[in-house]
Design an enzyme around this catalytic site. Structure first.
Site, PDB file in Angstrom:
ATOM      1  N   HIS A  12       0.896  -1.009   0.155  1.00 67.90           N
ATOM      2  CA  HIS A  12      -0.243   0.120   0.115  1.00 67.90           C
ATOM      3  C   HIS A  12       0.728   0.915  -0.216  1.00 67.90           C
ATOM      4  CE1 HIS A  12      -3.671   1.694   1.283  1.00 67.90           C
ATOM      5  NE2 HIS A  12      -2.978   3.160   1.257  1.00 67.90           N
ATOM      6  N   HIS A  14       1.521   5.939  -1.586  1.00 72.53           N
ATOM      7  CA  HIS A  14       1.222   6.598  -2.394  1.00 72.53           C
ATOM      8  C   HIS A  14       2.369   6.975  -3.440  1.00 72.53           C
ATOM      9  CE1 HIS A  14      -3.069   6.814  -0.607  1.00 72.53           C
ATOM     10  NE2 HIS A  14      -2.694   5.874   0.389  1.00 72.53           N
ATOM     11  N   LYS A  98      -8.956  -0.422  -5.897  1.00 69.18           N
ATOM     12  CA  LYS A  98      -9.626   1.114  -4.690  1.00 69.18           C
ATOM     13  C   LYS A  98     -10.736   0.762  -4.280  1.00 69.18           C
ATOM     14  CE  LYS A  98      -7.701   2.401  -0.890  1.00 69.18           C
ATOM     15  NZ  LYS A  98      -7.019   2.707  -0.744  1.00 69.18           N
ATOM     16  N   HIS A 135     -10.284   1.241   1.956  1.00 61.73           N
ATOM     17  CA  HIS A 135     -10.179   2.109   2.865  1.00 61.73           C
ATOM     18  C   HIS A 135     -11.258   2.133   3.896  1.00 61.73           C
ATOM     19  CE1 HIS A 135      -8.811   5.638   4.221  1.00 61.73           C
ATOM     20  NE2 HIS A 135     -10.193   6.506   5.136  1.00 61.73           N
ATOM     21  N   HIS A 173      -4.897  -0.288   5.358  1.00 57.04           N
ATOM     22  CA  HIS A 173      -4.124   0.176   6.821  1.00 57.04           C
ATOM     23  C   HIS A 173      -5.257  -0.409   8.049  1.00 57.04           C
ATOM     24  CE1 HIS A 173      -6.632   2.373   4.744  1.00 57.04           C
ATOM     25  NE2 HIS A 173      -6.074   3.008   4.287  1.00 57.04           N
ATOM     26  N   ASP A 246       1.200   3.149   3.133  1.00 60.89           N
ATOM     27  CA  ASP A 246       0.739   4.083   3.048  1.00 60.89           C
ATOM     28  C   ASP A 246       1.485   5.127   3.347  1.00 60.89           C
ATOM     29  OD1 ASP A 246      -1.663   5.521   2.863  1.00 60.89           O
ATOM     30  OD2 ASP A 246      -2.766   5.718   4.779  1.00 60.89           O
TER      31      ASP A 246
HETATM   32  O1  DOR Z   1      -3.482   9.353   5.775  1.00 60.63           O
HETATM   33  C1  DOR Z   1      -3.991   9.478   4.679  1.00 60.63           C
HETATM   34  N1  DOR Z   1      -3.101   9.571   3.734  1.00 60.63           N
HETATM   35  N2  DOR Z   1      -4.560   7.919   4.312  1.00 60.63           N
HETATM   36  C2  DOR Z   1      -5.373   7.963   2.637  1.00 60.63           C
HETATM   37  O2  DOR Z   1      -6.592   7.020   3.048  1.00 60.63           O
HETATM   38  C3  DOR Z   1      -4.768   9.028   1.739  1.00 60.63           C
HETATM   39  C4  DOR Z   1      -3.388   9.445   2.198  1.00 60.63           C
HETATM   40  C5  DOR Z   1      -2.975  10.112   1.209  1.00 60.63           C
HETATM   41  O3  DOR Z   1      -3.158   9.768  -0.128  1.00 60.63           O
HETATM   42  O4  DOR Z   1      -2.818  11.563   1.240  1.00 60.63           O
HETATM   43 ZN    ZN Z   2      -3.132   4.729   1.480  1.00 58.51          ZN
END
Ligand code: DOR
Ligand code: ZN
Length: 344
Positions: A12, A14, A98, A135, A173, A246
């Protein structure tokens, strides 16, 4: 002391896009062989064509010979079709879809407004063996933010699990004992990712003695009893639980302000920080399963054949890293990490 592990994967992550992505992707590629890349760009990566283009941008931004493979995901919107699910499956590079409830978190405005309307698409996903990544937080403003995950289980997760018994579902998460229990006890192909910040911290760390915006992420840190349940699950050896950072970089100014964004940046030291937690639990022997075996086994992919070595040696995290034209403040900025990745 040194430990050698099968090279881990991050289930997971970003990565963002463009210059910002190019400045952070190396942290992940040094530590992980593969990562499930989240699709919450603006606009969202909602079809296979957009995913193919995003994947190319990631591959072009990678350091030479990194050997890193991005595993792509699609963003589920109300308009997702079964044909698109089939196209995604046939691409070979899309590994999950997702589900963000609309408005749940960063860039989720295009998320799903009524999951029941997507039942035909979920049928197709089940048939095509396309995992659903969730999520799991309700967005109902009536529900207290600390209860949003638990209420999502009661309202939706239990229903999804019962209605699609063969669908692979990743409870992303997990942050509560309720989620851990659900993943462990409900029947069906259940997986769950656990972030490093939810293992390291509880809400007191974020809120007592001053607000620490770099600990703010969604789902939000919960009370200590939940943190303990997560640590127990991660270090238990149960193959349903696996590593997903995450890691979610935001520019420093978007975190340190009156209405800060959700997301912790952990890619710079992720496996090292997980090692600290497992060591503190006397469970270093369980780290490889959690970080390198359970994820690929769940997703039906081969385990990695390369290895990494971690040495017990202190190093200091930078105060910030470049993030496109901005800076990103990492978790543990300026502080000491006790395990170090070494090249052997
Ligand atoms: O804290 C988070 N940041 N939770 C999420 O689900 C998305 C992520 C983000 O893209 O910044
Ligand atoms: Zn995330």
């Amino acid at each position: 002391m040194k430990i050698t592990l099968t090279k881990p994967d991050d289930w997971h992550l970003h990565l963002r896009d463009d210059e910002a992505m190019a400045s952070v992707v190396g942290h992940t590629a040094e530590r992980f062989a593969r990562a499930i890349v989240m699709p919450n760009l603006k606009p969202p990566v909602a079809n296979t064509q957009l995913s193919a283009e995003y994947r190319q941008r990631i591959l072009s931004a990678l350091p030479e010979n990194s050997g890193f493979t991005p595993l792509m995901t699609l963003y589920m919107t109300d308009r997702l079709t079964s044909e698109e699910v089939i196209r995604a499956k046939q691409s070979g590079f899309v590994h999950g879809i997702k589900l963000y409830p609309a408005g749940a978190t960063t860039n989720s405005d295009a998320g799903v407004t009524d999951i029941r309307k997507l039942y035909p698409v979920l049928e197709t996903m089940q048939r095509e063996s396309m995992p659903l990544l969730v999520h799991a937080e309700v967005t109902d403003p009536e529900i207290d933010i600390f209860d949003r995950e638990r209420v999502f289980i009661d309202r939706y997760m239990a229903m999804l699990r019962a209605d699609f018994p063969e669908l692979s579902i990743v409870f992303e998460h997990v942050t509560t004992r309720d989620a851990v229990d659900f993943v462990r006890e409900s029947n069906g192909p259940n997986g769950a990712t656990i972030t490093v910040q939810h293992l390291m911290f509880n809400r007191n760390h974020m809120l007592a003695g001053g607000i620490r915006p770099h600990y703010y992420c969604l789902p939000i840190l919960k009370r200590e009893t939940h943190q303990e349940a997560l640590i127990k699950a991660a270090t238990s050896g149960n193959p349903r639980f696996f590593l997903g950072t995450d890691s979610a970089p935001h520019p420093q100014h978007a975190k340190e302000c009156a209405c800060g964004c959700a997301g912790c940046y952990t890619a710079h030291a992720a496996i090292e920080l997980y090692a600290e937690i497992f060591e503190a639990e006397n469970a270093l022997d369980k780290l490889e399963g959690f970080a390198s075996h359970h994820g690929p086994d769940f997703y039906g992919m081969p385990r990695n054949t390369e290895q990494i070595t971690l040495q017990k040696r202190d190093w200091q995290v930078a105060d910030s890293y470049r993030f496109g034209n901005d800076r990103v403040v990492p978790l543990k900025a300026g502080q000491t990490v006790h395990w170090q990745l070494i090249n052997e």
